[in-house]
Design a protein around this motif. Structure first.
Motif, PDB file in Angstrom:
ATOM      1  N   ARG A  38      33.170   7.487 -37.523  1.00 41.67           N
ATOM      2  CA  ARG A  38      31.878   7.328 -38.435  1.00 41.67           C
ATOM      3  C   ARG A  38      30.855   7.948 -37.299  1.00 41.67           C
ATOM      4  O   ARG A  38      29.886   8.620 -37.950  1.00 41.67           O
ATOM      5  CB  ARG A  38      31.647   5.826 -38.293  1.00 41.67           C
ATOM      6  CG  ARG A  38      30.376   5.608 -39.588  1.00 41.67           C
ATOM      7  CD  ARG A  38      30.094   4.152 -39.709  1.00 41.67           C
ATOM      8  NE  ARG A  38      31.229   3.527 -40.189  1.00 41.67           N
ATOM      9  CZ  ARG A  38      31.684   3.194 -41.182  1.00 41.67           C
ATOM     10  NH1 ARG A  38      30.912   3.622 -42.406  1.00 41.67           N
ATOM     11  NH2 ARG A  38      32.804   2.475 -41.750  1.00 41.67           N
ATOM     12  N   ASP A  39      30.572   7.566 -36.133  1.00 40.09           N
ATOM     13  CA  ASP A  39      29.416   8.040 -35.262  1.00 40.09           C
ATOM     14  C   ASP A  39      29.492   9.559 -35.265  1.00 40.09           C
ATOM     15  O   ASP A  39      28.402  10.094 -35.238  1.00 40.09           O
ATOM     16  CB  ASP A  39      29.601   7.451 -33.734  1.00 40.09           C
ATOM     17  CG  ASP A  39      29.427   6.064 -33.690  1.00 40.09           C
ATOM     18  OD1 ASP A  39      28.717   5.588 -34.740  1.00 40.09           O
ATOM     19  OD2 ASP A  39      29.613   5.350 -32.695  1.00 40.09           O
ATOM     20  N   ALA A  40      30.795  10.204 -35.126  1.00 39.44           N
ATOM     21  CA  ALA A  40      30.902  11.657 -35.037  1.00 39.44           C
ATOM     22  C   ALA A  40      30.593  12.141 -36.435  1.00 39.44           C
ATOM     23  O   ALA A  40      29.704  13.367 -36.336  1.00 39.44           O
ATOM     24  CB  ALA A  40      32.374  12.113 -34.891  1.00 39.44           C
ATOM     25  N   LEU A  41      30.808  11.693 -37.354  1.00 34.55           N
ATOM     26  CA  LEU A  41      30.543  12.189 -38.699  1.00 34.55           C
ATOM     27  C   LEU A  41      28.882  12.091 -38.955  1.00 34.55           C
ATOM     28  O   LEU A  41      28.101  13.080 -39.369  1.00 34.55           O
ATOM     29  CB  LEU A  41      30.961  11.300 -39.999  1.00 34.55           C
ATOM     30  CG  LEU A  41      32.503  11.590 -40.022  1.00 34.55           C
ATOM     31  CD1 LEU A  41      33.178  10.569 -41.058  1.00 34.55           C
ATOM     32  CD2 LEU A  41      32.792  13.113 -40.432  1.00 34.55           C
ATOM     33  N   GLU A  42      28.229  10.943 -38.698  1.00 39.71           N
ATOM     34  CA  GLU A  42      27.003  10.815 -38.525  1.00 39.71           C
ATOM     35  C   GLU A  42      26.049  11.707 -37.640  1.00 39.71           C
ATOM     36  O   GLU A  42      24.794  12.259 -37.868  1.00 39.71           O
ATOM     37  CB  GLU A  42      26.457   9.371 -37.999  1.00 39.71           C
ATOM     38  CG  GLU A  42      27.011   8.360 -39.208  1.00 39.71           C
ATOM     39  CD  GLU A  42      26.631   6.975 -38.742  1.00 39.71           C
ATOM     40  OE1 GLU A  42      26.124   6.557 -37.820  1.00 39.71           O
ATOM     41  OE2 GLU A  42      26.850   6.079 -39.631  1.00 39.71           O
ATOM     42  N   ASP A  43      26.674  12.012 -36.318  1.00 34.96           N
ATOM     43  CA  ASP A  43      25.957  12.928 -35.335  1.00 34.96           C
ATOM     44  C   ASP A  43      26.171  14.389 -35.936  1.00 34.96           C
ATOM     45  O   ASP A  43      25.349  15.268 -35.631  1.00 34.96           O
ATOM     46  CB  ASP A  43      26.704  12.951 -34.164  1.00 34.96           C
ATOM     47  CG  ASP A  43      26.598  11.504 -33.437  1.00 34.96           C
ATOM     48  OD1 ASP A  43      25.453  10.731 -33.985  1.00 34.96           O
ATOM     49  OD2 ASP A  43      27.058  11.164 -32.523  1.00 34.96           O
ATOM     50  N   ASP A  44      27.041  14.816 -36.275  1.00 31.84           N
ATOM     51  CA  ASP A  44      27.530  16.153 -36.639  1.00 31.84           C
ATOM     52  C   ASP A  44      27.558  16.872 -38.013  1.00 31.84           C
ATOM     53  O   ASP A  44      27.649  17.866 -38.286  1.00 31.84           O
ATOM     54  CB  ASP A  44      28.920  16.605 -36.004  1.00 31.84           C
ATOM     55  CG  ASP A  44      29.078  16.186 -34.481  1.00 31.84           C
ATOM     56  OD1 ASP A  44      27.896  16.414 -33.891  1.00 31.84           O
ATOM     57  OD2 ASP A  44      29.962  16.061 -33.904  1.00 31.84           O
ATOM     58  N   VAL A  45      27.382  15.936 -38.944  1.00 28.43           N
ATOM     59  CA  VAL A  45      27.578  16.309 -40.543  1.00 28.43           C
ATOM     60  C   VAL A  45      26.168  16.283 -41.078  1.00 28.43           C
ATOM     61  O   VAL A  45      25.482  15.078 -40.850  1.00 28.43           O
ATOM     62  CB  VAL A  45      28.825  15.660 -41.198  1.00 28.43           C
ATOM     63  CG1 VAL A  45      28.579  16.198 -42.679  1.00 28.43           C
ATOM     64  CG2 VAL A  45      29.919  15.744 -40.576  1.00 28.43           C
ATOM     65  N   SER A  46      25.612  17.187 -41.768  1.00 24.44           N
ATOM     66  CA  SER A  46      24.578  17.198 -42.575  1.00 24.44           C
ATOM     67  C   SER A  46      24.534  15.619 -43.518  1.00 24.44           C
ATOM     68  O   SER A  46      25.676  15.306 -44.172  1.00 24.44           O
ATOM     69  CB  SER A  46      24.454  18.158 -43.793  1.00 24.44           C
ATOM     70  OG  SER A  46      24.333  19.292 -42.899  1.00 24.44           O
ATOM     71  N   ALA A  47      23.397  14.946 -43.580  1.00 29.27           N
ATOM     72  CA  ALA A  47      23.488  13.593 -44.269  1.00 29.27           C
ATOM     73  C   ALA A  47      23.650  14.190 -45.774  1.00 29.27           C
ATOM     74  O   ALA A  47      22.980  14.908 -46.315  1.00 29.27           O
ATOM     75  CB  ALA A  47      22.227  13.145 -44.248  1.00 29.27           C
ATOM     76  N   SER A  48      24.618  13.409 -46.462  1.00 32.42           N
ATOM     77  CA  SER A  48      24.921  13.669 -47.787  1.00 32.42           C
ATOM     78  C   SER A  48      25.311  12.118 -48.492  1.00 32.42           C
ATOM     79  O   SER A  48      26.310  11.503 -47.714  1.00 32.42           O
ATOM     80  CB  SER A  48      25.908  14.670 -47.858  1.00 32.42           C
ATOM     81  OG  SER A  48      26.461  14.403 -49.359  1.00 32.42           O
ATOM     82  N   SER A  49      24.951  11.993 -49.615  1.00 37.74           N
ATOM     83  CA  SER A  49      25.409  10.849 -50.332  1.00 37.74           C
ATOM     84  C   SER A  49      26.834  11.033 -50.815  1.00 37.74           C
ATOM     85  O   SER A  49      27.427  10.198 -51.360  1.00 37.74           O
ATOM     86  CB  SER A  49      24.626  10.420 -51.411  1.00 37.74           C
ATOM     87  OG  SER A  49      24.529  11.585 -52.392  1.00 37.74           O
ATOM     88  N   ARG A  50      27.222  12.253 -50.757  1.00 40.02           N
ATOM     89  CA  ARG A  50      28.692  12.770 -51.243  1.00 40.02           C
ATOM     90  C   ARG A  50      29.862  12.358 -50.391  1.00 40.02           C
ATOM     91  O   ARG A  50      31.032  12.405 -50.615  1.00 40.02           O
ATOM     92  CB  ARG A  50      28.809  14.299 -51.675  1.00 40.02           C
ATOM     93  CG  ARG A  50      27.756  14.656 -52.759  1.00 40.02           C
ATOM     94  CD  ARG A  50      28.081  15.944 -53.109  1.00 40.02           C
ATOM     95  NE  ARG A  50      27.554  16.720 -51.855  1.00 40.02           N
ATOM     96  CZ  ARG A  50      28.190  17.894 -51.526  1.00 40.02           C
ATOM     97  NH1 ARG A  50      29.295  18.235 -51.878  1.00 40.02           N
ATOM     98  NH2 ARG A  50      27.375  18.578 -50.509  1.00 40.02           N
ATOM     99  N   LEU A  51      29.311  12.207 -48.983  1.00 41.32           N
ATOM    100  CA  LEU A  51      30.345  11.688 -47.812  1.00 41.32           C
ATOM    101  C   LEU A  51      30.361   9.928 -47.963  1.00 41.32           C
ATOM    102  O   LEU A  51      29.485   9.694 -47.324  1.00 41.32           O
ATOM    103  CB  LEU A  51      29.876  12.294 -46.585  1.00 41.32           C
ATOM    104  CG  LEU A  51      30.721  12.048 -45.444  1.00 41.32           C
ATOM    105  CD1 LEU A  51      32.115  13.092 -45.671  1.00 41.32           C
ATOM    106  CD2 LEU A  51      30.041  12.616 -44.294  1.00 41.32           C
ATOM    107  N   ILE A  52      31.477   9.368 -47.961  1.00 42.71           N
ATOM    108  CA  ILE A  52      31.787   8.089 -48.365  1.00 42.71           C
ATOM    109  C   ILE A  52      32.719   7.863 -47.140  1.00 42.71           C
ATOM    110  O   ILE A  52      33.760   7.861 -47.480  1.00 42.71           O
ATOM    111  CB  ILE A  52      32.071   7.726 -49.632  1.00 42.71           C
ATOM    112  CG1 ILE A  52      31.093   7.955 -50.679  1.00 42.71           C
ATOM    113  CG2 ILE A  52      32.352   6.095 -49.670  1.00 42.71           C
ATOM    114  CD1 ILE A  52      31.663   8.137 -52.172  1.00 42.71           C
ATOM    115  N   PRO A  53      32.177   7.063 -46.049  1.00 42.25           N
ATOM    116  CA  PRO A  53      33.198   6.684 -45.198  1.00 42.25           C
ATOM    117  C   PRO A  53      33.769   5.152 -45.771  1.00 42.25           C
ATOM    118  O   PRO A  53      32.936   4.288 -46.150  1.00 42.25           O
ATOM    119  CB  PRO A  53      32.269   6.487 -43.897  1.00 42.25           C
ATOM    120  CG  PRO A  53      30.958   6.484 -44.108  1.00 42.25           C
ATOM    121  CD  PRO A  53      30.908   7.154 -45.434  1.00 42.25           C
ATOM    122  N   LEU A  54      34.971   5.129 -45.473  1.00 37.09           N
ATOM    123  CA  LEU A  54      35.735   4.146 -46.154  1.00 37.09           C
ATOM    124  C   LEU A  54      36.751   3.269 -44.828  1.00 37.09           C
ATOM    125  O   LEU A  54      37.483   4.146 -44.659  1.00 37.09           O
ATOM    126  CB  LEU A  54      36.322   4.213 -47.360  1.00 37.09           C
ATOM    127  CG  LEU A  54      37.503   3.245 -48.000  1.00 37.09           C
ATOM    128  CD1 LEU A  54      36.435   2.066 -48.471  1.00 37.09           C
ATOM    129  CD2 LEU A  54      38.374   3.866 -49.073  1.00 37.09           C
TER     130      LEU A  54
END
Length: 75
Positions: A37-53
């Motif tokens: 989750r941290d890697a996604l938050e650090d390296d991916v453009s913020a998007s409401s289409r990306l849903i971590p579960l």
């Protein structure tokens, strides 16, 4: 987490899905969920289409993670 060109591989995959205009993009997390989750938050453009579960039963096998992801899909 494995890195490619200084960025977590999972972030490359998530960004490719975003660039392809896929929606929603459900990222099912299990082992090392917080790190992923941290890697996604650090390296991916913020998007409401990306849903971590988080798949609570991930240790029971990949099928449990698949079930969690499928259950999270909108109708």
């Amino acid at each position: 987490l494995y890195k490619l060109n200084g960025k977590a591989l999972v972030a490359h995959v998530a960004q490719a899905a975003l660039d392809a205009k896929l929606s929603p993009i459900i990222v099912v997390l299990g082992h090392d969920a917080d790190q992923v989750r941290d890697a996604l938050e650090d390296d991916v453009s913020a998007s409401s289409r990306l849903i971590p579960l988080r798949a609570e039963n991930y240790a029971e096998g990949m099928a449990e993670s698949l079930k969690a992801g499928i259950a999270a899909l909108p109708s």
